[in-house]
Structure formats: structure tokens, C-alpha cells
Design an enzyme around this catalytic site. Structure first.
Site, PDB file in Angstrom:
ATOM      1  N   ASP A   1      -7.882  -5.303  -0.065  1.00 27.05           N
ATOM      2  CA  ASP A   1      -8.353  -6.204  -1.132  1.00 27.05           C
ATOM      3  C   ASP A   1      -7.975  -7.661  -0.916  1.00 27.05           C
ATOM      4  O   ASP A   1      -8.450  -8.530  -1.646  1.00 27.05           O
ATOM      5  CB  ASP A   1      -7.779  -5.726  -2.480  1.00 27.05           C
ATOM      6  CG  ASP A   1      -8.333  -4.367  -2.861  1.00 27.05           C
ATOM      7  OD1 ASP A   1      -7.545  -3.424  -3.047  1.00 27.05           O
ATOM      8  OD2 ASP A   1      -9.561  -4.248  -2.924  1.00 27.05           O
TER       9      ASP A   1
ATOM     10  N   HIS B   1       0.858  -1.191   0.000  1.00 19.55           N
ATOM     11  CA  HIS B   1       0.000   0.000   0.000  1.00 19.55           C
ATOM     12  C   HIS B   1       0.893   1.240   0.000  1.00 19.55           C
ATOM     13  O   HIS B   1       1.946   1.244   0.639  1.00 19.55           O
ATOM     14  CB  HIS B   1      -0.899   0.023   1.252  1.00 19.55           C
ATOM     15  CG  HIS B   1      -2.077   0.928   1.099  1.00 19.55           C
ATOM     16  ND1 HIS B   1      -1.997   2.281   1.330  1.00 19.55           N
ATOM     17  CD2 HIS B   1      -3.332   0.685   0.690  1.00 19.55           C
ATOM     18  CE1 HIS B   1      -3.173   2.827   1.093  1.00 19.55           C
ATOM     19  NE2 HIS B   1      -4.007   1.887   0.703  1.00 19.55           N
TER      20      HIS B   1
HETATM   21  C1  SDX Z   1      -6.171  -0.071  -3.049  1.00 16.07           C
HETATM   22  O1  SDX Z   1      -4.384   4.464  -2.216  1.00 16.07           O
HETATM   23  C2  SDX Z   1      -5.312   3.862  -1.596  1.00 16.07           C
HETATM   24  O2  SDX Z   1      -5.719   4.254  -0.532  1.00 16.07           O
HETATM   25  C3  SDX Z   1      -5.885   2.633  -2.310  1.00 16.07           C
HETATM   26  C4  SDX Z   1      -6.917   1.821  -1.547  1.00 16.07           C
HETATM   27  C5  SDX Z   1      -8.201   2.594  -1.328  1.00 16.07           C
HETATM   28  O3  SDX Z   1      -8.916   2.258  -0.383  1.00 16.07           O
HETATM   29  O4  SDX Z   1      -8.517   3.468  -2.170  1.00 16.07           O
HETATM   30  O5  SDX Z   1      -6.388   1.436  -0.302  1.00 16.07           O
HETATM   31  C6  SDX Z   1      -7.311   0.567  -2.324  1.00 16.07           C
HETATM   32  O6  SDX Z   1      -5.965   0.229  -4.187  1.00 16.07           O
HETATM   33  C7  SDX Z   1      -5.268  -1.013  -2.301  1.00 16.07           C
HETATM   34  C8  SDX Z   1      -4.062  -1.517  -3.172  1.00 16.07           C
HETATM   35  C9  SDX Z   1      -4.570  -2.631  -4.077  1.00 16.07           C
HETATM   36  N1  SDX Z   1      -3.504  -3.021  -5.032  1.00 16.07           N
HETATM   37  C10 SDX Z   1      -2.855  -4.200  -4.920  1.00 16.07           C
HETATM   38  O7  SDX Z   1      -3.031  -5.002  -4.016  1.00 16.07           O
HETATM   39  C11 SDX Z   1      -1.894  -4.480  -6.068  1.00 16.07           C
HETATM   40  C12 SDX Z   1      -0.584  -5.029  -5.521  1.00 16.07           C
HETATM   41  N2  SDX Z   1       0.115  -3.951  -4.806  1.00 16.07           N
HETATM   42  C13 SDX Z   1       0.961  -3.109  -5.543  1.00 16.07           C
HETATM   43  O8  SDX Z   1       1.048  -3.135  -6.876  1.00 16.07           O
HETATM   44  C14 SDX Z   1       1.517  -1.909  -4.781  1.00 16.07           C
HETATM   45  O9  SDX Z   1       1.858  -2.325  -3.529  1.00 16.07           O
HETATM   46  C15 SDX Z   1       0.614  -0.688  -4.705  1.00 16.07           C
HETATM   47  C16 SDX Z   1       0.121  -0.313  -6.061  1.00 16.07           C
HETATM   48  C17 SDX Z   1      -0.532  -0.950  -3.807  1.00 16.07           C
HETATM   49  C18 SDX Z   1       1.448   0.443  -4.128  1.00 16.07           C
HETATM   50  O10 SDX Z   1       2.404   0.756  -5.062  1.00 16.07           O
HETATM   51  P1  SDX Z   1       3.592   1.810  -4.735  1.00 16.07           P
HETATM   52  O11 SDX Z   1       3.329   2.549  -3.480  1.00 16.07           O
HETATM   53  O12 SDX Z   1       3.830   2.585  -5.992  1.00 16.07           O
HETATM   54  O13 SDX Z   1       4.800   0.882  -4.416  1.00 16.07           O
HETATM   55  P2  SDX Z   1       5.874   0.437  -5.498  1.00 16.07           P
HETATM   56  O14 SDX Z   1       5.210  -0.154  -6.686  1.00 16.07           O
HETATM   57  O15 SDX Z   1       6.831   1.573  -5.687  1.00 16.07           O
HETATM   58  O16 SDX Z   1       6.607  -0.769  -4.709  1.00 16.07           O
HETATM   59  C19 SDX Z   1       7.693  -0.518  -3.815  1.00 16.07           C
HETATM   60  C20 SDX Z   1       8.490  -1.818  -3.820  1.00 16.07           C
HETATM   61  C21 SDX Z   1       8.920  -2.223  -5.243  1.00 16.07           C
HETATM   62  O17 SDX Z   1      10.078  -3.037  -5.122  1.00 16.07           O
HETATM   63  P3  SDX Z   1      11.573  -2.321  -5.331  1.00 16.07           P
HETATM   64  O18 SDX Z   1      11.513  -1.607  -6.660  1.00 16.07           O
HETATM   65  O19 SDX Z   1      11.701  -1.356  -4.133  1.00 16.07           O
HETATM   66  O20 SDX Z   1      12.520  -3.471  -5.282  1.00 16.07           O
HETATM   67  O21 SDX Z   1       7.665  -2.909  -3.340  1.00 16.07           O
HETATM   68  C22 SDX Z   1       7.464  -3.846  -4.388  1.00 16.07           C
HETATM   69  C23 SDX Z   1       7.791  -3.138  -5.689  1.00 16.07           C
HETATM   70  O22 SDX Z   1       8.199  -4.076  -6.697  1.00 16.07           O
HETATM   71  N3  SDX Z   1       6.040  -4.242  -4.325  1.00 16.07           N
HETATM   72  C24 SDX Z   1       5.602  -5.486  -4.481  1.00 16.07           C
HETATM   73  C25 SDX Z   1       4.209  -5.419  -4.272  1.00 16.07           C
HETATM   74  N4  SDX Z   1       3.853  -4.148  -4.005  1.00 16.07           N
HETATM   75  C26 SDX Z   1       4.995  -3.425  -4.035  1.00 16.07           C
HETATM   76  N5  SDX Z   1       6.234  -6.641  -4.776  1.00 16.07           N
HETATM   77  C27 SDX Z   1       5.456  -7.749  -4.864  1.00 16.07           C
HETATM   78  N6  SDX Z   1       4.112  -7.755  -4.667  1.00 16.07           N
HETATM   79  C28 SDX Z   1       3.458  -6.612  -4.376  1.00 16.07           C
HETATM   80  N7  SDX Z   1       2.127  -6.602  -4.190  1.00 16.07           N
END
Ligand code: SDX
Length: 432
Positions: A366, A309
Site C-alpha cells: 500500500d 506486514h
Molecule cells: C495489507 O495480510 C496481508 O497479506 C495484507 C495485505 C494483503 O495483500 O492482503 O498484504 C494488504 O493489509 C498490507 C498492510 C496495510 N496496513 C498498513 O500499512 C497499516 C500500517 N501497518 C500496521 O498497522 C501493521 O504493520 C500491520 C497491521 C500491517 C501488521 O500488524 P501486526 O502484524 O499485528 O503487527 P503489530 O501491530 O503487532 O506491530 C508489531 C510492532 C508493534 O510495536 P511493539 O508493540 O513491538 O513495540 O511494530 C509496530 C507496533 O507498534 N508497528 C508499527 C507499524 N506497524 C507495526 N509502528 C509504526 N508504524 C507502523 N506501520
């Protein structure tokens, strides 16, 4: 009710040999922000913050999140108490109008919604023009826009308070009907009209499943799910609603845009993606450790859906409530879902893994919500529509708050240009 932040101190910025005093604004919970409204005029500099992880778009009095402490409050009320004791209609009223309604206010609000739940004559025909395989979020977004063509009096770019209220009531009342009709027509079933004698949540369920009196346990489960999704400050879809609304497009086009933003698998579409991920793991023999390894592999685009998140870096309070409710709801409904066991194993494995720990990746709202929605009988591709139904009062509250904010301006971010420097046109004949 307007939201404004006041400067409480100043910060000093030194750039290109000049110093600039920047006002610092402090929020209710002592959060601090640099007010950079004069930055470019005073220094020629802009800021750069892809994904807006460090950028506040507005001051808002609707929802407070603390990602480190796992706090979520709607108008100051902790999410735990609302999920425990409030109705969804009460929560919607709270988000939109700022306070918990009195008995009389709640009765009047509920009646107004029930009176407006039916669709305008003839609008139902549009559902049969969509392919049966159309994604329900595409149908919902399109039908919200079509609804605006039946509401010309509610499209005023500068709506009076009564027009704003009527647009809010119309959308809150009719979006569940649009969602349910879309589901029924996609299944080739006759639509089930809204009823005035049921609660908002029970009415949605009877329009979907046609059951004259929905199971109270299912109504309770959906009530909690909708409340937990009702608002979340400046998330992607709410920011979209605000940005579209800032051009003084109307509430219908703002909400239709919010539906489209929510559809994405990184946002509201994650609840559908989680179940599809768990089903893949199940088909693959339940080897969840393989999928944890894939999620860590940078060569793979696979992510552990429902994990991580932008704000919550400790735990998502909503996920804790939903996880607890999973066991209760499935137990009450007598549902055994092997995907729940896979989800619990996946969570356990990830929470012990350094990759997730160092990146502060925890289950979000989720991760478990789809398990409950499955148990209720909502089809997987209808999960994000249910999220949209929950988030609707939040979107409308932010649309209203923005329009009521003094000095409201159209949202128009800047950029840093990194394309080619000026170059002369080359006639086609000289381009080979
Ligand atoms: C919702 O914003 C809100 O409030 C949203 C929400 C709401 O109520 O409106 O809470 C609802 O959208 C919840 C999120 C649902 N999405 C997912 O579950 C999809 C999986 N999660 C991600 O794709 C990710 O964690 C996000 C999109 C939720 C957040 O993305 P960020 O903040 O841009 O984080 P990032 O992509 O920059 O990740 C940081 C690191 C990266 O690794 P490095 O480059 O540092 O090595 O964490 C890793 C990412 O690759 N990473 C994950 C991951 N999420 C982040 N690696 C594996 N699996 C994951 N789920």
C-alpha cells in the site's frame, strides 16, 4: 480442485502428565504445521493465538508467500512474471481454475465476463439513494449484497459446479461496473455502460472516466496494480470471505463481507491512509522526520501507514514492483507528484531507523500504490475499491476452493473465558 495437507511425521506434546502424538503436515514448500484437530478431545486443552499469527486456518493450493524471502506466487507462478507479462483476466482465471488458460479458454472466459458486465435492469436506481458523501467501500459492499437479490438462482447453499461458476462469473463481471457506477453517481455524472470490445481493465477505466479509448499507459499501470493485489493467501479479508462462506452463505454475501474487511486502514484501507498521511506531511512543510518520530512514539496512535506486514519481514515483493513502476508511470504520463518524493524520503529515513529495523517494518503493497492510482486519476477514497477489484479473483478462488474441499466445516473458533465466575441474579429492587 481440492486442497489437502497430508501428515508426514508426528510431534509429541506433553501436557498434564500425558503425551499426545500430533500429526505434522508438510506443505509444498516444506512448511510444517502441527495438526491439532484432536487436541481438545485428547487433552481438554485448546490453543490461544490472538490475531492468528501462528495458526493455519486451512490447507490451500492457491497462493504461496514466504515472508522471510519475499516470495509471492499464484498457483506456483512468481508474481514478478505475472505482473510483467500476464493480463488481469488471465491471472483471475489462473487463481480460480488453477492453471494458465489456453488461448481458447481465455477467449471464452473473457467473452463470458463481457456478456455479464451490464447490471440487471433497474439496479442502477440504488446508487442515487446513497448520500453523495458515502464512502465508496460502503456503497460497493451494499451493492454486492443488492446484486444477490437479482441472482436468486445463484444463492444455493450447496451449489452445483455450474452454479458456482455462474456466481463467480457474475461477480467478476459486475463488480467493476458497480464500482464505476458508484463513482460516477457520487460525482453526479451519468453512468458509462460497459463495452464488450475492451479488455477488463480498459473497460473499467472507460466506465470510470468515460474516455472512449483509455490511454494504454494507464491501462498497463492499472493492469499491474490489479495483478499485484489479486491474492495474498489468508489475509484478513480473504479469511473473512472464507469464514462467511463456511456457513454456506453464498458468494455474494461472502464477497460483500470481504469488501467490508478490506475497508479497514490496517488492511486495504491503508492505500488511502498512506496518501492522506503524505498530504498531511506535505501540508506540514514536508518534515517527514517528525512523522517518523511520531510513528515510534508509543504515546501516539499514529502509525506509518503503508509500513509493516504480518508476514513479510524482509520486503514485500509487490512494493518493490510498484515502486519501480511509480517512476515509469509518472514519467510516461508526465506527472510530477511531490508526494512521491516525500514517500521516498520517508522510506529512506525509516529503513535506517532502529525502531523499524528491529521490528522488521518495511514498505508494504500500500505504500506506493496510491501514488500510481493518483497519477491515473482515481480519487483517494476510491483507492480501496480498486484494491477490492484486484482482490476479487482471489476471494472467489478461496470461496470455490473451500466449497470444493472434502470435509469442509463451518468456521467456529474457541476462546478462553476470563469473565466473572457463576453468580446469583439480584432483583432490581435490591440493587439500589
Ligand atoms: C495489507 O495480510 C496481508 O497479506 C495484507 C495485505 C494483503 O495483500 O492482503 O498484504 C494488504 O493489509 C498490507 C498492510 C496495510 N496496513 C498498513 O500499512 C497499516 C500500517 N501497518 C500496521 O498497522 C501493521 O504493520 C500491520 C497491521 C500491517 C501488521 O500488524 P501486526 O502484524 O499485528 O503487527 P503489530 O501491530 O503487532 O506491530 C508489531 C510492532 C508493534 O510495536 P511493539 O508493540 O513491538 O513495540 O511494530 C509496530 C507496533 O507498534 N508497528 C508499527 C507499524 N506497524 C507495526 N509502528 C509504526 N508504524 C507502523 N506501520
Amino acid at each position: 480442485m481440492t486442497a489437502a495437507a497430508t501428515a508426514t511425521e508426528t510431534a509429541t506434546l506433553s501436557v498434564s502428565g500425558r503425551t499426545l502424538a500430533l500429526p505434522v503436515v508438510t506443505g509444498t514448500e516444506r512448511e510444517k504445521a502441527l495438526d491439532i484437530a484432536r487436541l481438545r478431545t485428547a487433552t481438554g486443552y485448546i490453543t490461544l493465538d490472538p490475531g492468528f499469527g501462528n495458526t493455519g486456518a486451512c490447507a490451500s493450493g492457491i497462493t504461496f508467500l514466504d515472508g522471510e524471502r519475499g516470495i509471492l506466487r499464484y498457483r506456483g507462478f512468481p508474481i514478478e512474471s505475472l505482473a510483467e507479462s500476464a493480463t488481469f483476466t488471465e491471472t483471475a482465471y489462473l487463481l480460480i481454475y488453477g492453471n494458465l488458460p489456453s488461448r481458447r479458454e481465455l477467449e471464452q472466459f473473457s467473452t463470458r465476463l463481457a456478456e455479464r458486465a451490464a447490471l440487471p435492469d433497474g439496479m442502477e436506481r440504488f446508487f442515487d439513494l446513497f448520500p453523495k458523501t458515502a464512502h465508496p467501500m460502503a456503497v460497493l459492499s451494499a451493492m454486492v449484497t443488492i446484486l444477490s437479490t437479482y441472482s436468486p438462482a445463484l444463492l444455493n447453499p450447496y451449489p452445483a459446479r455450474e452454479e458456482m461458476d455462474e456466481a463467480i462469473l457474475t461477480l467478476l463481471a459486475k463488480v467493476p461496473t458497480l464500482a464505476a457506477y458508484g463513482y460516477r453517481r457520487a460525482q453526479g455524472l451519468p453512468v458509462v455502460p460497459p463495452r464488450r470490445d475492451l479488455s477488463y481493465t480498459a473497460n473499467y477505466l472507460q466506465m470510470i472516466f468515460g474516455a472512449p479509448s483509455p490511454d494504454p499507459a494507464i491501462v498497463q499501470a492499472l493492469r499491474q496494480i490489479l495483478i499485484l493485489h489479486a491474492d495474498h493467501e489468508q489475509n484478513c479479508s480473504t479469511s473473512t470471505v472464507r469464514l462467511v462462506g463456511s456457513s454456506r452463505a453464498n458468494a455474494f454475501s461472502s464477497v460483500a463481507a470481504g469488501v467490508s474487511a478490506l475497508w479497514g486502514p490496517l488492511h486495504g484501507g491503508a492505500n488511502q491512509a498512506v496518501i492522506e498521511m503524505l498530504e498531511t506531511i506535505q501540508r506540514d512543510g514536508g518534515d517527514y522526520k517528525k512523522f517518523v518520530a511520531m510513528a515510534k512514539d508509543k504515546a501516539s496512535t499514529f502509525r506509518l501507514m503503508g509500513f509493516g506486514h504480518r508476514v513479510y519481514k524482509n520486503f514485500d515483493p509487490r512494493s518493490r514492483i510498484i515502486k519501480k513502476a511509480c517512476d515509469q508511470v509518472l514519467g510516461t504520463l508526465g506527472v510530477q507528484d511531490p508526494l512521491l518524493d516525500i514517500a521516498k524520503h520517508l522510506e529512506e529515513a525509516a529503513l535506517k531507523d532502529d525502531y523499524f529495523i528491529t521490528r522488521k517494518l518495511y514498505p508494504n503493497v500500500d505504500f506506493y500504490s496510491g501514488i500510481i492510482l493518483r497519477a491515473i486519476g482515481i480519487p483517494t477514497n476510491g483507492f480501496t475499491v480498486t484494491f477490492a477489484l484486484g482482490r476479487l479473483p482471489g476471494w472467489l478462488a478461496h470461496w470455490k476452493e473451500m466449497l470444493e474441499s472434502p470435509g469442509m466445516r463451518i468456521g467456529r473458533p474457541r476462546q478462553v473465558y476470563v469473565g466473572p465466575a457463576e453468580r446469583p441474579y439480584v432483583p432490581l429492587s435490591q440493587r439500589g
